[in-house]
Write an enzyme that holds these catalytic residues in place. Structure first.
Site, PDB file in Angstrom:
ATOM      1  NE  ARG A 337      -3.868  -1.680   2.268  1.00 55.49           N
ATOM      2  CZ  ARG A 337      -4.779  -2.191   3.249  1.00 55.49           C
ATOM      3  NH1 ARG A 337      -4.402  -1.951   4.498  1.00 55.49           N
ATOM      4  NH2 ARG A 337      -5.840  -2.944   3.042  1.00 55.49           N
ATOM      5  CB  VAL A 459      -5.390  -5.159  -6.417  1.00 53.96           C
ATOM      6  CG1 VAL A 459      -5.837  -5.821  -7.371  1.00 53.96           C
ATOM      7  CG2 VAL A 459      -4.699  -3.680  -6.698  1.00 53.96           C
ATOM      8  CD  GLU A 460      -1.301  -5.216  -1.965  1.00 49.21           C
ATOM      9  OE1 GLU A 460      -1.946  -5.359  -0.873  1.00 49.21           O
ATOM     10  OE2 GLU A 460      -0.478  -5.745  -2.473  1.00 49.21           O
ATOM     11  N   GLY A 461      -7.114  -4.443  -0.908  1.00 51.42           N
ATOM     12  CA  GLY A 461      -8.067  -3.831  -0.117  1.00 51.42           C
ATOM     13  C   GLY A 461      -8.931  -2.909  -1.017  1.00 51.42           C
TER      14      GLY A 461
END
Length: 784
Positions: A337, A459-461
């Site tokens: 992130r 993506v990534e949350g």
């Protein structure tokens, strides 16, 4: 007499109140104890995964923003991220060469993968091992260098950028570095550094996407045969999807929940989420098929296995780390992130701002460069200011990682707001270039980026989850100076010690809330003009530090009142939580922008970018305050909050058009500001590349503009009247024939026109798009 009695009673009552609050044993017995008992009964139990997620990250600058009085000296004491000579050389040479080896149209339309030459090059030059220490053969780059490289690669090709960033982000290499056994590190890290292994990490399942802690993939501790011997191991079943590089990977990182029903590892039956490293050719592992994510040709796909036996030595860190997977993942998630996604989307924004800005100067409509139309200026303004703010956020957040932080909250802010603003930048760019953008082909420099922006949003949350649950939900607990201590005290099994800890935290919290409430009112009434900024900052920016201090006090007060009124339901009020997170986020984005302006040397020419970005962020923060207050469940409290925070009404307005004009002007012509704004762009130098053609056409347009002005003046006098060639395309020919411009000037116009025609050209194809004869190879695993 009665006056004296009344006075004595008043003094006595005051003394009782003072004694109650000052004498701690008395305060605890009569005030704190009943509050403590109620708080414990209402506080929901925290799961192990929630507790590990909260404990994983560190609190950084966002903690200052939560306190109501940010320490601006602290902000500017953070060192400016800088590259070493070796890192700068790699960025200028190896990264540029890698960019030259890929063509986005060829990658996305013909090969469905990067060419073999590009794969070989990024392996041989260590791109896949940037985070691996030199002791293991890696480059050992800083987080900032990692971010710089990904930003540059992203201005060229998403497949190139993602294929490099994933091995250097959350995955086998990072997990091995932090948690692997010496044997695992010595075996895998040198091979990963040299590109002899391609890693992937499998977390997401069809039944647990964003709710990754609920993955149904499982392993059962048991005995089995491995390499001809009976060993203690696990029988693992999994079904994963969206796993980047899985179709090409040679080693697979795998997350699953481990169970020990027979007690072979001890008495605990549900051991917990566990991470393992599994070779792709281990018996029972299924990889190789691909997803097709919006024409992005980085390889991603499913991986499956049923009752696959593997020894316990496959666990990252060995058997001792069984059940530690969630903690490991949460501690490492900040890298993806903080670095990868912000970098890739800043690269996308830089490319868009530079290329579209140049296009807007080259392209004419109604005898005027389209970039001079106010409607187009509005889009260009957002593109320029957002790119400046996004890059500031990327650099500051990556710098935090280099300082040893694991900034879980600010990494979520960076991920959400950089990807969202990148989507806006690309959308604006598509609006400006119009038909050029919607016709795919080798000449289209923006269409693929437009298609692929939702990938980073997801993506990534997913961004919706990140905004509504993580930024404020996690931020409030981690960053508030008293909330987490109160929760920890309430959950202390020693009730006597818990009461003492709760008493300190609770009354500290009460004082904190009152101070911020009075400060918010005072700063609202005075417009924050009397806030002291204890830092050497640019005079032109000083008011923003005062304004953010006002926001910080108001936010801290609003947070405490919201938690007091909403209680346990705050977690379910996702819309309010999202808006509170927006306020925190805008303060962080403004802080990053101010930090960048100082780090860049207070460039006066860049000031319009910073001014517009900060005014926009202040305006959005004000709207977020309004959104919370207008939807507050208690209308009386909502009205009280509005009068406390905005006693004279709304002071923040949308950035001015004059300021926007200055921002847009910086994008449509060569300047040091434009170069700084798009410093990481890979810029081809030939006209057969769409971005290279724009760069050349922009220079040619600037040379031609004075000549074109002469032609326009002659046209106004009627010199070309009646000649059908006196049109937007051929008028220079007529002007040369009539002597309006010299042969040398005509040569300049001819060159400009040729480059302009290349820039505005769109591609066309055979009716069937050559589908019948297309021979598009399927990507294959490229193990050494």
């Amino acid at each position: 007499m009665f006056d004296s009695i009344g006075m004595l009673l008043g003094v006595g009552a005051l003394l009782v109140v003072v004694l109650l609050f000052v004498v701690r044993p008395l305060r605890r017995a009569l005030i704190t104890r009943p509050i403590f008992a109620t708080y414990r009964s209402l506080l929901p139990q925290m799961s192990d995964t929630e507790r590990e997620a909260l404990a994983a990250g560190t609190v950084w600058w966002e903690g200052e923003l939560f306190r109501g009085r940010p320490d601006w000296q602290k902000l500017h004491a953070y060192p400016q991220p800088k590259l070493t000579a070796a890192e700068q050389s790699f960025l200028d040479n190896e990264a540029a060469t890698a960019c030259s080896l890929v063509d986005e149209w060829q990658v996305t339309h013909e090969l469905y993968d990067m060419p073999d030459a590009a794969w070989r090059y990024i392996k041989e030059k260590g791109f896949l091992g940037m985070i691996i220490p030199k002791a293991y053969g890696g480059l050992e780059f800083s987080a900032y260098a990692h971010s710089q490289v990904i930003t540059r690669l992203s201005t060229r090709s998403s497949a190139l950028a993602v294929s490099v960033m994933v091995p250097n982000s959350l995955g086998p290499a990072e997990l091995l570095l932090h948690y692997g056994t010496a044997e695992q590190k010595n075996h895998y890290l040198p091979r990963l550094a040299k590109g002899l292994e391609i890693p992937a990490f499998a977390l997401t399942s069809p039944w647990a996407g964003s709710d990754a802690a609920s993955i149904p993939d499982s392993g059962i501790v048991c005995k089995g045969i491995y390499q001809g011997h009976e060993v203690l191991g696990m029988r693992v079943t999994w079904d994963k999807r969206y796993i980047t590089l899985a179709p090409l990977c040679t080693i697979l990182g795998l997350a699953f929940r481990l169970y020990d029903p027979d007690g072979l590892l001890g008495g605990k039956k549900d051991i917990g989420i566990t991470c393992a490293i599994v070779p792709y050719d281990h018996p029972g592992v299924e990889t190789g098929r691909r997803h097709f994510p919006l024409d992005a040709m980085f390889t991603t796909g499913p991986t499956r296995g049923k009752d696959v036996f593997m020894p316990l030595d496959f666990i990252i860190g060995g058997p001792a780390n069984a059940g530690q997977g969630w903690r490991m993942l949460m501690e490492c998630l900040a890298a993806g992130r903080s670095i990868s996604l912000p970098a890739s989307h800043v690269g996308m924004a830089q490319l868009t701002a530079r290329a579209v800005g140049g296009y807007a100067r080259v392209r004419n409509q109604f005898k005027l460069a389209v970039g001079r139309f106010e409607g187009v200026e509005e889009a260009l303004t957002r593109m320029g200011a957002y790119t400046y703010l996004m890059d500031a956020t990327r650099k500051m957040t990556a710098g935090a990682v280099d300082l040893g932080e694991k900034p879980s909250v600010v990494s979520a802010i960076a991920k959400y707001h950089v990807t969202e603003r990148a989507r806006q930048v690309v959308n604006d760019g598509m609006d400006v270039i119009g038909g050029k953008g919607i016709c795919l082909g080798p000449s289209n420099f923006l269409g693929r980026a437009y298609q692929q922006t939702p990938i980073g949003i997801t993506v990534e949350g997913a961004n919706i989850l990140t905004r509504s649950l993580i930024i404020f939900g996690q931020g409030a607990i981690r960053c508030h100076p008293y909330l987490l201590p109160e929760m920890q005290a309430a959950q202390n099994p020693d009730s006597r010690q818990g009461l003492a800890e709760f008493d300190r935290a609770f009354f500290g919290h009460v004082g904190f809330t009152l101070r911020n409430g009075f400060r918010a009112l005072w700063l609202g009434m005075t417009g924050s003009h009397f806030v002291k900024v204890d830092a050497d900052v640019a005079p032109a920016m000083r008011r923003y530090y005062q304004q953010i201090t006002r926001f910080s006090s108001a936010f801290a007060f609003l947070t405490d009142i919201s938690l007091l009124v909403l209680g346990g339901s705050a977690k379910r009020r996702e819309k309010l939580s999202g808006r509170l997170g927006d306020i925190l986020s805008q303060m962080y984005l403004m802080s990053c922008t101010l930090k960048r302006f100082e780090d860049d040397g207070r460039q006066a020419a860049d000031a319009p970018l910073a001014h517009w970005a900060i005014w926009d962020a202040m305006y959005q923060a004000q709207q977020a305050f309004d959104g919370v207050i207008a939807n507050f469940p208690n209308r009386f409290v909502g009205a009280f909050l509005h009068r406390s925070i905005f006693p004279w009404g709304h002071p923040y307005v949308f950035p001015s058009d004059d300021l926007g004009h200055e921002v847009a002007k910086a994008l449509v012509g060569p300047s040091a500001t434009r170069d700084r704004l798009t410093a990481e762009c890979y810029l081809p130098t030939t006209e057969n590349e769409p971005v290279g053609a724009i760069e050349l056409a922009l220079q040619a347009t600037l040379e031609a503009e004075p000549i074109e002005a002469k032609i326009r003046e002659a046209e106004k006098t009627g010199r070309f009247e009646g000649d059908p060639r006196a049109n937007v395309r051929d008028i220079a020919i007529v002007a040369a024939e009539l002597g309006v411009i010299s042969p040398a000037e005509y040569a300049v116009m001819k060159r400009r026109n040729a480059l302009r025609d290349i820039v505005v050209r769109v591609d066309d194809f055979p009716f069937d798009f050559d589908v019948a004869t297309a021979n598009k190879p399927v990507a294959c695993r490229m193990a050494a």
